[in-house]
Scaffold this motif. Structure first.
Motif, PDB file in Angstrom:
ATOM      1  N   ASP A   9     -75.795 -42.134  85.258  1.00 19.76           N
ATOM      2  CA  ASP A   9     -76.966 -41.298  84.935  1.00 19.76           C
ATOM      3  C   ASP A   9     -77.279 -40.286  86.028  1.00 19.76           C
ATOM      4  O   ASP A   9     -78.124 -39.407  85.837  1.00 19.76           O
ATOM      5  CB  ASP A   9     -78.184 -42.181  84.657  1.00 19.76           C
ATOM      6  N   LEU A  11     -76.414 -37.045  87.880  1.00 22.06           N
ATOM      7  CA  LEU A  11     -75.597 -35.852  87.678  1.00 22.06           C
ATOM      8  C   LEU A  11     -74.724 -35.549  88.887  1.00 22.06           C
ATOM      9  O   LEU A  11     -73.552 -35.179  88.745  1.00 22.06           O
ATOM     10  CB  LEU A  11     -76.503 -34.647  87.374  1.00 22.06           C
ATOM     11  N   ARG A  14     -71.670 -37.777  88.905  1.00 23.20           N
ATOM     12  CA  ARG A  14     -70.723 -37.391  87.839  1.00 23.20           C
ATOM     13  C   ARG A  14     -69.926 -36.157  88.236  1.00 23.20           C
ATOM     14  O   ARG A  14     -68.701 -36.110  88.098  1.00 23.20           O
ATOM     15  CB  ARG A  14     -71.466 -37.141  86.528  1.00 23.20           C
ATOM     16  N   ALA A  32     -73.815 -39.609  80.437  1.00 28.27           N
ATOM     17  CA  ALA A  32     -74.983 -40.011  81.218  1.00 28.27           C
ATOM     18  C   ALA A  32     -75.597 -41.300  80.717  1.00 28.27           C
ATOM     19  O   ALA A  32     -76.410 -41.913  81.422  1.00 28.27           O
ATOM     20  CB  ALA A  32     -76.030 -38.900  81.193  1.00 28.27           C
ATOM     21  N   THR A  33     -75.245 -41.717  79.507  1.00 31.73           N
ATOM     22  CA  THR A  33     -75.832 -42.932  78.933  1.00 31.73           C
ATOM     23  C   THR A  33     -74.750 -43.797  78.301  1.00 31.73           C
ATOM     24  O   THR A  33     -73.650 -43.315  77.991  1.00 31.73           O
ATOM     25  CB  THR A  33     -76.872 -42.581  77.852  1.00 31.73           C
TER      26      THR A  33
END
Length: 462
Positions: A9, A11, A14, A32-33
Motif C-alpha cells: 500500500d 507508493l 512500489r 496497492a490492495t
C-alpha cells in the motif's frame, strides 16, 4: 522474462521496487490492495508475488491462502515492517516461499527473487513430468523396420542433433519423439509439444514465442479478461525438448522466425523489448514430402536442412502387419485397465482379419478400433471376428477373395447388427456422444435410439 507482482500500500515502496526490478530485466506489475492483486492474478500468469502483510482491505496472510488456491499459483514472498518469528512461521505454513523484513535489503531481495523464480519453474517442470508419466514412450513392434527404428533411436537420442521424423498420419511420430527424449541427455527436463496444423495462422507465432504487455491476438490489457503475457512453447521447453508436429503446415512467415530461433537459440516474444535466450532441442515431424513442398515454394529449403540433421522414417502399419498382435495386446491392456475390463483377449481369427485390412489410419486407427470394440461389447472376455466393425469385414473380404464378395457374416442378422452398431457409433462420434443430436441425425426418436443402443450393446455416456 519472469513476471513479478508487487503488492504494497506504500507508493514509494512500489515505485522503488519496480524501478530496481525492471533494471534486472523482470516484468513488473504493482497493486496497492489485496483485492486489486487477486484481480491481476486471475488475469495473467505471475512467477513471484511480493506481498505485504499490512494491506488496507485485508490481511496479507489471508490473501496468501487465497493465492495458494489458484490453479497455477506463483511463489509468494511475504514482506513486512513488523517481522516476527511467529509471523514468519505462520507465513511458511501457509505456503510462502520466504519472508523479508522492511526495510528491504536489495541484495537479499534479488537473491530471494532469483531462487523463487527457479523454484516456480522447477515446480512447473515437475507437474509437466507427472502429466507425461501417463503417456507411454515405448516403441512397440518386432518387425524388421521397428527393430531398426529402435536401434536408430538408441544411437541418436543421446546427441543434441535436431531430428526430423517422416511418416503418414497415425503412424506414431509423436511416440518416436517421446522415445527420443526419454533416452536423451535431456530426459530429466521438460518435453513440450505443439501441433502446427492445429493452430490458426494468426495464433501460431504467439504459441511458439509467446507475448508480453498484452500484445497477444485480440489484445490483452489488464481488466479485459485476457492475460497480459504468455510463455510460448520455445520458452517452456527451455533446457528440454520441443516437439513440432506437422511442421510442414507452418506458413513461410512463421518458418522464417523458427529458422532464426534455431540459429540463434533466442527470440523476441511479441510485444517484448528484450530477447529470450533458450537451450532447446527441436524434434520435428511431418506427413508431407518436404522436398516436394520446397519445389512448390511452400517450405523453406534452409529450414529443411536445419531440421533434417537426423532423419527418421516411421513405416505405415500396412508395411509391418506382423506387429498388429503386439499392438492389439498393448491396447487391450490399456483400455482394459481404463474401463475395468481385465483379461480381455482377441481370437486368432479376429487377428487374422485385422491383418487383411489395409489400415489407412495406421496405428491410431487400430487403437481407436480396439477401444470401440471394448465399448460396444461390455460383457465379452474374448473378441471374435464377428465383434469387429463392418468396415474391417468389408475390406478383409475384398483382400481375401479378390472380388469383395466373400462371406463376411455367418447370418443376415449378424451382418445387420454389425452394420447398425457401426453406423450408430459413427453418428454418436460425430455428435460427441450427444444422444439427442444423434437421434435427430438418424431420423429416430430419442427413446427409439436408446432401445436400439441397448439391444446392440452400445453404451455411450452423454
Amino acid at each position: 522474462m519472469n513476471h513479478i507482482l508487487i503488492v504494497d500500500d506504500e507508493l514509494e515502496i512500489r515505485e522503488s521496487l519496480e524501478s530496481i526490478l525492471r533494471e534486472e530485466e523482470y516484468l513488473v506489475t504493482t497493486a496497492a490492495t489485496a483485492t486489486e492483486a487477486m484481480a491481476l492474478l486471475r488475469d495473467a500468469a505471475y512467477d513471484v508475488v511480493l506481498l505485504d502483510v499490512w494491506l488496507p482491505d485485508r490481511d496479507g496472510l489471508d490473501a496468501l491462502g487465497e493465492i495458494r488456491q489458484l490453479e497455477h499459483p506463483p511463489e509468494v514472498v511475504i514482506i513486512s515492517g513488523h517481522g516476527t518469528i511467529e509471523a514468519a512461521v505462520k507465513a511458511t505454513k501457509l505456503g510462502a516461499y520466504d519472508f523479508l523484513e522492511k526495510p528491504l535489503s536489495l541484495e537479499r531481495t534479488l537473491v530471494v527473487l532469483k531462487n523463487a523464480t527457479q523454484a516456480r519453474k522447477l515446480r512447473e517442470d515437475n507437474a509437466e513430468f507427472a502429466r507425461q508419466l501417463a503417456v507411454k514412450g515405448t516403441v512397440t513392434g518386432q518387425s524388421v523396420p521397428m527393430k531398426a527404428l529402435r536401434q536408430q533411436i538408441k544411437l541418436m537420442a543421446p546427441t543434441n542433433g535436431r531430428v526430423l521424423i517422416f511418416g503418414e498420419s497415425g503412424t506414431g511420430k509423436e511416440l518416436i519423439g517421446r522415445a527420443m527424449h526419454a533416452e536423451s541427455l535431456r530426459k530429466d527436463r521438460v518435453f513440450v509439444e505443439l501441433n502446427c496444423a492445429a493452430i490458426p495462422e494468426d495464433y501460431i507465432e504467439t504459441e511458439l514465442f509467446g507475448y508480453r504487455n498484452g500484445a497477444g491476438p485480440g489484445g490483452g490489457a489488464p481488466g479485459n479478461g485476457r492475460p497480459t503475457e504468455k510463455r510460448g512453447t520455445f520458452e517452456r521447453a527451455d533446457g528440454g525438448t520441443l516437439f513440432l508436429d506437422e511442421v510442414g503446415d507452418m506458413s513461410l512467415k512463421t518458418q522464417a522466425k523458427v529458422l532464426r530461433a534455431l540459429d540463434e537459440q533466442r527470440f523476441l516474444p511479441v510485444g517484448a523489448s528484450h530477447p529470450v535466450h533458450v537451450d532447446v532441442r527441436v524434434i520435428a515431424a511431418t506427413n508431407k514430402d518436404l522436398e516436394e513442398e520446397i519445389a512448390r515454394g511452400n517450405f523453406r529449403e534452409d529450414l529443411f536442412y536445419r531440421l533434417n540433421v537426423i532423419p527418421f522414417y516411421v513405416p505405415p502399419l500396412r508395411d509391418r502387419k506382423e506387429d498388429i498382435p503386439l499392438l492389439v495386446k498393448e491396447f487391450l491392456l490399456e483400455f482394459g485397465q481404463q474401463y475395468g475390463r481385465a483379461r480381455v483377449e482377441m481370437s486368432d481369427d479376429a487377428l487374422a482379419t485385422l491383418k487383411q485390412y489395409h489400415w489407412p489410419g495406421n496405428v491410431r486407427e487400430l487403437r481407436n478400433l480396439v477401444e470401440r470394440v471394448l465399448i460396444l461389447n461390455p460383457k465379452i472376455q474374448r473378441i471374435d471376428r464377428k465383434h469387429l466393425p463392418a468396415l474391417v469385414y468389408r475390406e478383409a473380404g475384398k483382400t481375401a477373395n479378390g472380388n469383395g464378395r466373400g462371406e463376411e457374416f455367418a447370418t443376415l442378422l449378424e451382418a445387420r447388427e454389425a452394420y447398425e452398431r457401426d453406423y450408430i457409433l459413427k453418428k454418436l462420434d460425430e455428435c460427441h456422444g450427444n444422444v439427442s443430436r444423434a437421434a435427430e441425425g438418424l431420423g429416430l426418436e430419442r427413446s427409439h435410439l436408446y432401445r436400439k443402443m441397448k439391444a446392440l450393446g452400445v453404451t455411450v455416456k452423454e
